[in-house]
Design an enzyme around this catalytic site. Structure first.
Site, PDB file in Angstrom:
ATOM      1  CG  HIS A  28     -25.906 -34.592  16.754  1.00 53.69           C
ATOM      2  ND1 HIS A  28     -25.770 -35.724  16.450  1.00 53.69           N
ATOM      3  CD2 HIS A  28     -26.065 -33.403  16.008  1.00 53.69           C
ATOM      4  CE1 HIS A  28     -25.093 -34.907  14.483  1.00 53.69           C
ATOM      5  NE2 HIS A  28     -25.445 -33.665  15.422  1.00 53.69           N
ATOM      6  CB  CYS A  50     -23.295 -31.104  15.713  1.00 54.22           C
ATOM      7  SG  CYS A  50     -24.781 -30.029  16.344  1.00 54.22           S
TER       8      CYS A  50
END
Length: 397
Positions: free
Chosen positions: A355, A372
């Site tokens: 992301h 992430c």
């Protein structure tokens, strides 16, 4: 004679000396004067190794067809037999000699010499490293390189008790390429194939005979299908060491992008809340365009690409370590096998992907996320437009 004329011979002599001196001045070869070559960045060196065209795409059984279960017909009698009997595991004592097994014995179910002359095949692609005579008969050792859970591995298979061998050291072999046939060595000897799979070659002299040996059938069953990065239409390689992400198509690098990692960048993710980024082979299983709701929505930026963490390797490793129970492990395995989102509320955590961030972060290594990979906004939009669901994602230490 004028003074100027008297000086001319002296000047000429000096000029000749200078010219000779210049001619004798050593000439520096171009290769010595050139700047030393710069080391290849770790993420590009990794990509080069992953794109090795010789990597195996999976393992098959050496006899009885790819699954090792097919019947065979005896060469001498033309009688058909049901299949194969496989005995022995590394470390087990041989019933006849008492010596520890280093592999498996493959015998035709008809017994005796009924399997003599049956073809034996390479269990995977590789390169022949050795062909030699052994107490079991002629043996062929093949080096197999492959990718397992995103990491490069090498094993060596040895098929002994053969006849009709024409291969030699250095020959490349393909999966299921014939190696020879099972030899009939006469009375007093057993007609069979003996198969070893080792993680070290040559075998360590100081260790026991079964050191570094894998149970062949179990190993083959666990590695029937393998990812070959160079054959992937769409592939992401993330190097935690370099804080770089490569997007590749058909074995070629298309984009080389900076990434931010988790707040604890070293080591693989093993449990919920450890703030680590997974390491291994994953796939994109979800794509979404923001804006995103919730307390943490703003930290996703404008795009979200979820990976299938925890994968099958994560689940099995956690089960062996006692971090999850068998039921949760099986649920994770089933979801991954079906290409679905794995269990997200186990002790291993979930919700890991690629992301953006609340704003573009500065140059240099950045440890920002809760597990992430993060991209700058422009790079995030570019990557999102390139990848599809199912894209392989290899995250390397």
């Amino acid at each position: 004679m004028s003074s100027a004329c008297r000086l001319l011979p002296i000047i000429a002599s000096l000029l000749i000396s200078v010219v000779h001196g210049l001619a004798e001045e050593p000439v520096i070869p171009a290769e010595e004067s050139a700047a030393p070559p710069q080391p290849v960045p770790a993420h590009l060196e990794l990509a080069k190794k992953l794109f090795d065209p010789g990597l195996a795409d999976g393992f098959d059984f050496p006899a009885g067809g790819p699954e090792g279960k097919a019947p065979y017909t005896a060469k001498a009698t033309r009688r058909k037999y049901a299949g194969w009997k496989v005995t022995g595991k590394p470390g087990e004592a041989d019933a006849d000699t008492g010596q520890p097994h280093t592999g498996e014995a493959w015998n035709g179910s008809g017994g005796g010499t009924t399997d003599a002359g049956q073809p034996i095949f390479a269990i995977a692609a590789g390169v022949v490293r050795e062909v030699k005579e052994t107490p079991r008969g002629p043996a062929v050792t093949i080096e197999h390189r492959f990718v397992e859970n995103g990491a490069l591995r090498t094993v060596w298979s040895t098929s002994a008790g053969l006849a009709d061998v024409t291969l030699k050291a250095g020959d490349p072999v393909k999966r299921r390429q014939p190696l020879g046939t099972i030899a009939n060595r006469g009375a007093g000897t057993t007609t069979q194939l003996y198969l070893e799979i080792r993680t070290q070659w040559p075998p360590p002299a100081e260790a026991g005979p079964a050191a570094g040996c894998e149970p062949p059938s179990a190993f083959i069953r666990a590695h029937r299908t393998l990812t070959v990065p160079a054959k992937e239409k769409s592939l992401i390689i993330a190097s935690k060491k370099d804080y770089r992400l490569l997007y590749c198509r058909d074995g070629k690098v298309v984009e080389d992008l900076p990434i931010a990692l988790s707040q604890k960048p070293l080591g693989p993710k093993t449990e919920d809340g450890d703030n680590r980024t997974p390491e291994g082979e994953y796939r994109i299983i979800q794509k979404a365009v923001g804006p995103f709701d919730g307390e943490w929505g703003k930290f996703l930026g404008s795009r979200w690409m979820r990976i299938n963490y925890p994968n099958a390797h994560d689940a099995r490793t956690a089960l062996d370590a006692g971090r999850i129970n068998k039921g949760k492990c099986e649920a994770i395995l089933a979801a991954n096998a079906a290409g679905k989102m794995p269990l997200a509320n186990s002790e291993l955590g979930g919700g890991v992907g690629i992301h953006g961030w609340v704003s573009d972060w500065p140059d240099g290594p950045q440890n920002l996320t809760w597990g992430c990979l993060s991209l700058r906004e422009a790079d995030l939009k570019k990557l999102y437009s390139l990848v599809a669901k199912g894209t392989v994602v290899i995250i390397s230490p």
